[in-house]
Motif scaffolding. Structure first.
Motif, PDB file in Angstrom:
ATOM      1  N   TYR A 144       0.891  -1.160   0.000  1.00 47.22           N
ATOM      2  CA  TYR A 144       0.000   0.000   0.000  1.00 47.22           C
ATOM      3  C   TYR A 144       0.924   1.203   0.000  1.00 47.22           C
ATOM      4  O   TYR A 144       1.468   1.541   1.052  1.00 47.22           O
ATOM      5  CB  TYR A 144      -0.868   0.043   1.256  1.00 47.22           C
ATOM      6  CG  TYR A 144      -1.900  -1.071   1.363  1.00 47.22           C
ATOM      7  CD1 TYR A 144      -3.094  -0.996   0.653  1.00 47.22           C
ATOM      8  CD2 TYR A 144      -1.679  -2.171   2.177  1.00 47.22           C
ATOM      9  CE1 TYR A 144      -4.044  -1.985   0.757  1.00 47.22           C
ATOM     10  CE2 TYR A 144      -2.628  -3.170   2.289  1.00 47.22           C
ATOM     11  CZ  TYR A 144      -3.810  -3.077   1.583  1.00 47.22           C
ATOM     12  OH  TYR A 144      -4.749  -4.047   1.693  1.00 47.22           O
ATOM     13  N   ASN A 202      -4.995  -9.463  13.734  1.00 49.73           N
ATOM     14  CA  ASN A 202      -5.391  -8.252  13.024  1.00 49.73           C
ATOM     15  C   ASN A 202      -4.171  -7.643  12.340  1.00 49.73           C
ATOM     16  O   ASN A 202      -3.108  -7.550  12.932  1.00 49.73           O
ATOM     17  CB  ASN A 202      -5.955  -7.212  13.998  1.00 49.73           C
ATOM     18  CG  ASN A 202      -7.296  -7.637  14.560  1.00 49.73           C
ATOM     19  OD1 ASN A 202      -7.449  -7.802  15.752  1.00 49.73           O
ATOM     20  ND2 ASN A 202      -8.256  -7.839  13.687  1.00 49.73           N
ATOM     21  N   GLY A 203      -4.368  -7.254  11.099  1.00 44.07           N
ATOM     22  CA  GLY A 203      -3.277  -6.582  10.390  1.00 44.07           C
ATOM     23  C   GLY A 203      -2.231  -7.526   9.833  1.00 44.07           C
ATOM     24  O   GLY A 203      -1.199  -7.084   9.328  1.00 44.07           O
ATOM     25  N   GLY A 216      -2.461  -9.395   7.215  1.00 43.53           N
ATOM     26  CA  GLY A 216      -2.437  -9.351   5.756  1.00 43.53           C
ATOM     27  C   GLY A 216      -3.412 -10.318   5.111  1.00 43.53           C
ATOM     28  O   GLY A 216      -3.307 -10.615   3.911  1.00 43.53           O
ATOM     29  N   LYS A 217      -4.377 -10.792   5.870  1.00 45.12           N
ATOM     30  CA  LYS A 217      -5.334 -11.770   5.330  1.00 45.12           C
ATOM     31  C   LYS A 217      -6.207 -11.134   4.248  1.00 45.12           C
ATOM     32  O   LYS A 217      -6.341 -11.680   3.145  1.00 45.12           O
ATOM     33  CB  LYS A 217      -6.226 -12.322   6.465  1.00 45.12           C
ATOM     34  CG  LYS A 217      -5.438 -12.878   7.636  1.00 45.12           C
ATOM     35  CD  LYS A 217      -6.333 -13.419   8.737  1.00 45.12           C
ATOM     36  CE  LYS A 217      -7.227 -12.383   9.410  1.00 45.12           C
ATOM     37  NZ  LYS A 217      -6.536 -11.393  10.238  1.00 45.12           N
ATOM     38  N   SER A 218      -6.795  -9.984   4.577  1.00 43.21           N
ATOM     39  CA  SER A 218      -7.654  -9.323   3.579  1.00 43.21           C
ATOM     40  C   SER A 218      -6.844  -8.899   2.372  1.00 43.21           C
ATOM     41  O   SER A 218      -7.307  -8.996   1.227  1.00 43.21           O
ATOM     42  CB  SER A 218      -8.327  -8.093   4.194  1.00 43.21           C
ATOM     43  OG  SER A 218      -9.125  -8.478   5.275  1.00 43.21           O
ATOM     44  N   THR A 219      -5.636  -8.435   2.621  1.00 42.04           N
ATOM     45  CA  THR A 219      -4.768  -8.020   1.516  1.00 42.04           C
ATOM     46  C   THR A 219      -4.517  -9.195   0.566  1.00 42.04           C
ATOM     47  O   THR A 219      -4.502  -9.027  -0.655  1.00 42.04           O
ATOM     48  CB  THR A 219      -3.438  -7.483   2.067  1.00 42.04           C
ATOM     49  OG1 THR A 219      -3.719  -6.480   3.042  1.00 42.04           O
ATOM     50  CG2 THR A 219      -2.576  -6.904   0.973  1.00 42.04           C
ATOM     51  N   GLU A 250     -14.557  -8.273   3.289  1.00 46.34           N
ATOM     52  CA  GLU A 250     -14.760  -8.040   4.709  1.00 46.34           C
ATOM     53  C   GLU A 250     -15.821  -6.961   4.897  1.00 46.34           C
ATOM     54  O   GLU A 250     -15.867  -5.987   4.164  1.00 46.34           O
ATOM     55  CB  GLU A 250     -13.413  -7.555   5.282  1.00 46.34           C
ATOM     56  CG  GLU A 250     -13.328  -7.516   6.764  1.00 46.34           C
ATOM     57  CD  GLU A 250     -11.896  -7.194   7.210  1.00 46.34           C
ATOM     58  OE1 GLU A 250     -10.984  -7.108   6.359  1.00 46.34           O
ATOM     59  OE2 GLU A 250     -11.697  -7.045   8.420  1.00 46.34           O
ATOM     60  N   GLN A 260     -11.141 -14.759  11.796  1.00 44.87           N
ATOM     61  CA  GLN A 260     -10.585 -14.431  13.112  1.00 44.87           C
ATOM     62  C   GLN A 260     -10.848 -15.606  14.050  1.00 44.87           C
ATOM     63  O   GLN A 260     -10.052 -15.919  14.922  1.00 44.87           O
ATOM     64  CB  GLN A 260     -11.299 -13.202  13.699  1.00 44.87           C
ATOM     65  CG  GLN A 260     -10.985 -11.913  13.033  1.00 44.87           C
ATOM     66  CD  GLN A 260      -9.742 -11.289  13.600  1.00 44.87           C
ATOM     67  OE1 GLN A 260      -9.392 -11.534  14.750  1.00 44.87           O
ATOM     68  NE2 GLN A 260      -9.044 -10.517  12.784  1.00 44.87           N
TER      69      GLN A 260
END
Ligand code: ATP
Ligand code: MG
Lengths: 356, 237
Positions: free
Chosen positions: B13, B38-39, B41-44, B85, B194
């Motif tokens: 990003y 959290n953070g 990089g799963k969604s990424t 998400e 999660q």
């Protein structure tokens, strides 16, 4: 109690409300004097004003749709939209002249009108789409001020291009003899000029078409989906860039038709003609709640009528000389008032939900 | 057979190096889960697969096609469908219109009708609320709509990003039952969660992601028993 009140509303709020109240009183007082004291006009004159307002309001509404559609999707004001409008009618003008000389307008006025509209639409659509492709798409994702300034630049660029290509003078649009005089229909004469009736009907048809397109067709639904969430729309398999192009094209088509209707009403074209109707239509779009399709239609009609009735109704009563010269002042006062008292516009509640 | 393959993916990003060389494989017919804090990089990772983000280095293969050459809407047409998400339903469109948008790429009217029936069987609540504007649905109903909408494109492989987020336990069960059911019908699923315990229960294999890198991978059963994983993601129990 006063202290509570002061805490809730700060001084500027109160001053603004007082100004608003003052203006309202002026409007009421002027209208009262005009209608009940001076009584300069008969009711048939008021009807004429109203119908003229409706006709020019229809033109504003069609142009306003272009602003609102683009804003709904990109959250940008396409300030060059007035020039999209100009490009279409101005190009069609030369064809109109040729058709007048050859007597085609006299013989087949309906066909002539349809051809002119088709030409104006095509040119306006082409300009709108090119604008998007060349001037706005590379700036997507830039801060919002950047495309706005570009739009103003594009607007000037187009105005002077038209002047360069088509000449600087004011040109008179050919007359449609079939449309002269009052409307004769069903064996009687109606209190409306044929031209005005035609303008109102064509604009209404265009608006019904647009509403149907946006609400009912798959492409229209995709447009609404993109307006709401571009990423999610892409994840549905919607080509977001294509939808944006379609949106500019749709706005361009409306502006093209608006141009011909404008030429029927006012009979004149020139390179800078789009500027004032463009700003007025933008005002109309804000009035109705920018981004909102029915709002733009309503805002356009409302503005057209206020502009037509307002000067005589309000200003005559106040004893102001030549009130009609002040119609633009009325239009923009209205814009300022709306921005102060209802920034989301008449139908604008939906906008406030938007994350913009 | 390997259906989806990420080969040493680096995604940024701006200057933020979010994925630092991710390699993942998903076989035809599998449920594979991607877990991590959290953070991590799963969604990424999912966004890079579905074309919302472009990797700066590395490739994503669907069979032998390189997905990094295509744009998001084209990848949907290849059968890779991403439920992002936070549901992201179109809140001003009706439930029915949302489902129609799910079928945007399709032209087979009869097939669409059949799939609509199937979605309504899966989530009868949606059928009752067809004409309701999606923004007024409850969170759980929106999640059903998000999944139903994705199913309308008849995906080959489904990328699910935290489908259980913010849902009551009953609804979580319903969503997970649905995931298992879809998989039984042959759908390949890459599941980000999660709720690692649940995810590892339904998945065959899993990957553990930590600040942009895969730190562990293996059969779901093994991961669920791994002390490190239990410590970090399963509340140490
Ligand atoms: N749009 C963005 N701009 C900048 N950095 C971002 C952006 N989106 C994510 N990041 C960063 O990239 C990293 C990975 O984010 P990602 O959303 O993939 O995490 P995640 O594993 O899905 O977390 P969560 O479980 O909270 O959803 C994070 O450090 C995050 O701050
Ligand atoms: Mg995430």
């Amino acid at each position: 109690m006063l202290r509570n009140f002061m805490r809730k509303y700060d001084v500027t709020d109160i001053v603004m409300w007082l100004i608003g109240l003052g203006l309202l009183l002026v409007v009421l007082w002027g209208s009262y004097k005009t209608l009940f004291v001076i009584q300069k006009y008969e009711s048939s004159v008021w009807l004429d004003f109203f119908i003229f307002g409706l006709a020019q309001g229809s033109v504003y509404a069609l142009i306003a749709l272009g602003y609102t559609l683009v804003y709904g999707i990109l959250f940008m004001i396409n300030f060059a939209h007035g020039e999209v409008f100009t490009g279409g009618v101005f190009t069609a003008y030369f064809v109109a002249i040729a058709m007048e000389r050859s007597g085609f307008i006299e013989r087949h006025w309906v066909l002539a009108l349809l051809i002119l509209m088709a030409i104006a639409m095509t040119v306006s659509v082409a300009i709108a789409v090119l604008l998007e492709r060349i001037a706005y798409r590379p700036l997507r994702g830039a801060p919002r001020l950047v495309p706005l300034i570009t739009a103003i630049g594009a607007s000037f660029f187009l105005q002077y291009t038209y002047r360069g290509i088509y000449g600087s003078g004011v040109k008179t649009y050919p007359d449609f003899p079939a449309l002269d005089g009052k409307l004769n229909l069903l064996g009687r004469e109606w209190p409306i000029l044929t031209t005005q009736a035609l303008v109102i009907v064509v604009a209404a048809l265009m608006m019904v078409f647009l509403y149907w397109y946006v609400q009912k067709t798959k492409a229209g639904k995709a447009m609404r989906a993109v307006a709401e969430d571009k990423e999610a729309a892409a994840l549905m398999g919607i080509d977001v860039d294509q939808v944006i192009v379609n949106t500019f094209a749709l706005g361009g088509a409306m502006a093209g038709v608006a141009g011909i209707l404008y030429a029927l009403l006012f009979k004149q074209v020139n390179a800078f003609m789009g500027f004032i109707p463009g700003i007025k239509a933008f005002t109309a779009a804000v009035l109705g709640g920018i981004g909102n399709v029915p709002g733009a239609m309503l805002g356009g009609l409302f503005l057209g009528i206020v502009e037509s009735l307002g000067p005589s109704l309000i200003l005559d009563g106040l004893g102001i000389p030549a009130p009609y010269q002040l119609k633009d002042a009325i239009a923009f006062t209205l814009l300022v008032l709306v921005l102060i008292f209802r920034p989301t516009g008449i139908l604008g509640e939906r906008l406030s939900e938007k994350k913009a | 057979m390997t259906l989806l393959k990420l080969d040493n993916i680096h995604t940024y990003y701006g200057n933020i190096h979010a994925l630092k060389g991710i390699s993942i494989e998903v076989d035809e017919g599998e449920i594979v889960t991607l877990i991590g804090a959290n953070g991590a990089g799963k969604s990424t990772t999912l966004k890079t697969i579905s074309g919302l983000l472009y990797p700066r280095r590395g490739k994503v293969y669907l069979g032998d096609k390189d997905l990094t050459k295509f744009r998001a809407h084209e990848i949907v047409k290849m059968g890779v469908v991403h439920v992002p998400e936070g549901r992201r339903v179109f809140s001003r469109l009706t439930v029915m219109e949302n489902l129609e948008m799910g079928a945007f790429t399709r032209k087979d009217k009869d097939g669409i009708k059949k799939d609509l029936q199937r979605v309504f069987e899966l989530f009868p609540r949606l059928e009752e609320r067809q004409t309701q504007v999606a923004g007024t649905l409850s969170g759980g109903e929106q999640q059903m709509l998000a999944i139903g909408r994705a199913l309308m494109s008849r995906p080959h492989i489904l990328l699910l990003d935290e489908p259980s987020m913010g849902l009551a336990p009953v609804l979580v069960d319903l969503i997970f039952d649905t995931i298992t059911e879809l998989n039984k019908q042959g759908m390949t699923i890459l599941l980000v969660e999660q709720n690692a315990l649940l995810a590892l229960k339904v998945a065959r294999r899993g990957y553990v992601l930590e600040t942009g890198r895969i730190v562990l991978s293996g059969p779901a059963q093994e991961l669920a028993e791994n002390p490190q994983v239990r410590e970090a993601y399963l509340g140490g129990a």
